[in-house]
Design an enzyme around this catalytic site. Structure first.
Site, PDB file in Angstrom:
ATOM      1  N   ASN A  82      14.057 -15.358  15.302  1.00 32.92           N
ATOM      2  CA  ASN A  82      14.794 -14.115  15.038  1.00 32.92           C
ATOM      3  C   ASN A  82      14.291 -13.065  16.027  1.00 32.92           C
ATOM      4  OD1 ASN A  82      15.965 -11.815  14.016  1.00 32.92           O
ATOM      5  ND2 ASN A  82      14.710 -11.748  12.143  1.00 32.92           N
TER       6      ASN A  82
ATOM      7  N   LYS B 152      15.454 -10.125  16.501  1.00 38.59           N
ATOM      8  CA  LYS B 152      15.619  -8.752  15.999  1.00 38.59           C
ATOM      9  C   LYS B 152      16.239  -7.862  17.095  1.00 38.59           C
ATOM     10  CE  LYS B 152      11.883  -9.633  12.809  1.00 38.59           C
ATOM     11  NZ  LYS B 152      10.865  -9.094  11.917  1.00 38.59           N
TER      12      LYS B 152
ATOM     13  N   HIS C 141      18.399 -10.093   5.635  1.00 38.57           N
ATOM     14  CA  HIS C 141      17.013  -9.934   6.096  1.00 38.57           C
ATOM     15  C   HIS C 141      16.408  -8.683   5.454  1.00 38.57           C
ATOM     16  CE1 HIS C 141      13.578  -9.221   8.666  1.00 38.57           C
ATOM     17  NE2 HIS C 141      13.646 -10.493   8.990  1.00 38.57           N
TER      18      HIS C 141
ATOM     19  N   GLU D 221      14.711  -6.388   6.584  1.00 40.65           N
ATOM     20  CA  GLU D 221      14.888  -5.140   7.358  1.00 40.65           C
ATOM     21  C   GLU D 221      16.279  -4.555   7.116  1.00 40.65           C
ATOM     22  OE1 GLU D 221      13.619  -6.821  11.087  1.00 40.65           O
ATOM     23  OE2 GLU D 221      11.566  -6.907  10.337  1.00 40.65           O
TER      24      GLU D 221
ATOM     25  N   GLU E 272      10.803 -14.873   2.798  1.00 43.37           N
ATOM     26  CA  GLU E 272      10.056 -13.983   3.676  1.00 43.37           C
ATOM     27  C   GLU E 272       9.422 -12.876   2.835  1.00 43.37           C
ATOM     28  OE1 GLU E 272      11.465 -14.316   7.982  1.00 43.37           O
ATOM     29  OE2 GLU E 272      12.628 -12.743   7.036  1.00 43.37           O
TER      30      GLU E 272
ATOM     31  N   GLY F 236       5.908  -9.068  10.197  1.00 40.38           N
ATOM     32  CA  GLY F 236       5.480  -8.199  11.290  1.00 40.38           C
ATOM     33  C   GLY F 236       4.144  -7.512  11.036  1.00 40.38           C
TER      34      GLY F 236
ATOM     35  N   SER G 258       4.982 -13.450   9.885  1.00 38.08           N
ATOM     36  CA  SER G 258       3.792 -13.604  10.731  1.00 38.08           C
ATOM     37  C   SER G 258       3.415 -15.068  10.959  1.00 38.08           C
ATOM     38  CB  SER G 258       2.612 -12.808  10.157  1.00 38.08           C
ATOM     39  OG  SER G 258       2.931 -11.429  10.114  1.00 38.08           O
TER      40      SER G 258
HETATM   41  P1  PGA Z   1       7.554 -11.927  11.955  1.00 42.86           P
HETATM   42  O1  PGA Z   1       9.064 -11.748  11.455  1.00 42.86           O
HETATM   43  O2  PGA Z   1       7.400 -13.393  12.301  1.00 42.86           O
HETATM   44  O3  PGA Z   1       7.442 -11.043  13.153  1.00 42.86           O
HETATM   45  O4  PGA Z   1       6.668 -11.514  10.837  1.00 42.86           O
HETATM   46  C1  PGA Z   1       9.690 -12.719  10.656  1.00 42.86           C
HETATM   47  C2  PGA Z   1      11.085 -12.249  10.313  1.00 42.86           C
HETATM   48  O5  PGA Z   1      11.249 -11.063  10.019  1.00 42.86           O
HETATM   49  O6  PGA Z   1      12.055 -13.036  10.324  1.00 42.86           O
END
Ligand code: PGA
Length: 220
Positions: A6, A8, A76, A78, A142, A148, A178
């Site tokens: 992803n 983003k 997601h 976010e 997640e 993140g 992460s």
């Molecule tokens: P990250 O993000 O691996 O940077 O923690 C995962 C995601 O949001 O899909």
């Protein structure tokens, strides 16, 4: 094993550097065409439920299909945190995309507060109850506190949540939050972890490749 990158709102790697990898990429909209043309399995990061209409800033299933995009992330954290996504809109996006032939990775997960209050299972149950079973539906677990932040769920914590999710929905369940080359093996080896949704570590070709190689070594 399903490994998904992803990107983003980052430009991400050159698609040509990923050719031959057994993975899915979710680039920003402006890079979808390059990824499709490079032959990558390409998903969008979001999709609207209407086939067309006055929805500024949204993208429809037919517009994605026309480009050769084969699936989309939906819900997601976010999107839920910053853009008002709700269980109801997640359900509408998921249903429309699946009905029109796109694959969907629907994201669920609890916040730090919710975990500390012992509400993880209730949150997951509520988020999942909005989704209907479908052969092209994949769920991504997640935990919001791990995205993140560099804080990864332990393999045991991930396994516990995945087993719970699988008791509610018959779908592959990916872990996200992460995940990086150093911790991928332990997480991916868990019996109910069917793959990974990788954010930060998918932006560098070497780390994404290393995760894909780790996944390929895990017996299915
Ligand atoms: P990250 O993000 O691996 O940077 O923690 C995962 C995601 O949001 O899909």
């Amino acid at each position: 094993m399903i490994i998904v990158g992803n990107w983003k709102m980052f430009r991400g790697p050159e698609p040509s550097a990923l050719v031959g990898l057994d993975a899915v990429v979710c680039p920003p909209f402006t890079r979808l065409r390059d990824c499709v043309e490079a032959g990558l399995t390409t998903f969008a990061q979001n999709v609207h439920w209407e086939p067309e209409g006055p929805y500024t800033g949204e993208i429809s299933v037919p517009l994605l299909v026309e480009l050769g995009v084969v699936g989309s992330l939906v819900g997601h954290s976010e999107r839920r945190q910053y853009f008002g996504e709700t269980d109801e809109t997640v359900a509408k996006r998921t249903r429309a995309a699946l009905e029109a032939g796109l694959r969907v990775i629907a994201c669920v997960g609890e916040t730090q507060d919710e975990r500390e209050r012992g509400e993880t299972e209730n949150v997951l149950r509520r988020q999942l109850s909005a989704l209907e079973p479908h052969p092209d539906l994949v769920v991504a677990y997640e935990p919001v506190w791990a995205i993140g932040t560099g804080l990864t769920a332990t393999p045991e914590t991930a396994q516990e949540a995945h087993a719970f999710i699988k008791s509610l929905v018959d779908a592959p369940v990916l872990y996200g939050g992460s995940l990086k080359p150093e911790n991928a093996a332990g997480l991916l080896a868990q019996p109910d972890v069917d793959g990974a949704l990788v954010g930060g570590a998918s932006l560098e070709v070497d780390s994404f490749k290393a995760i894909c190689e780790t996944a390929a070594r895990i017996p299915s």
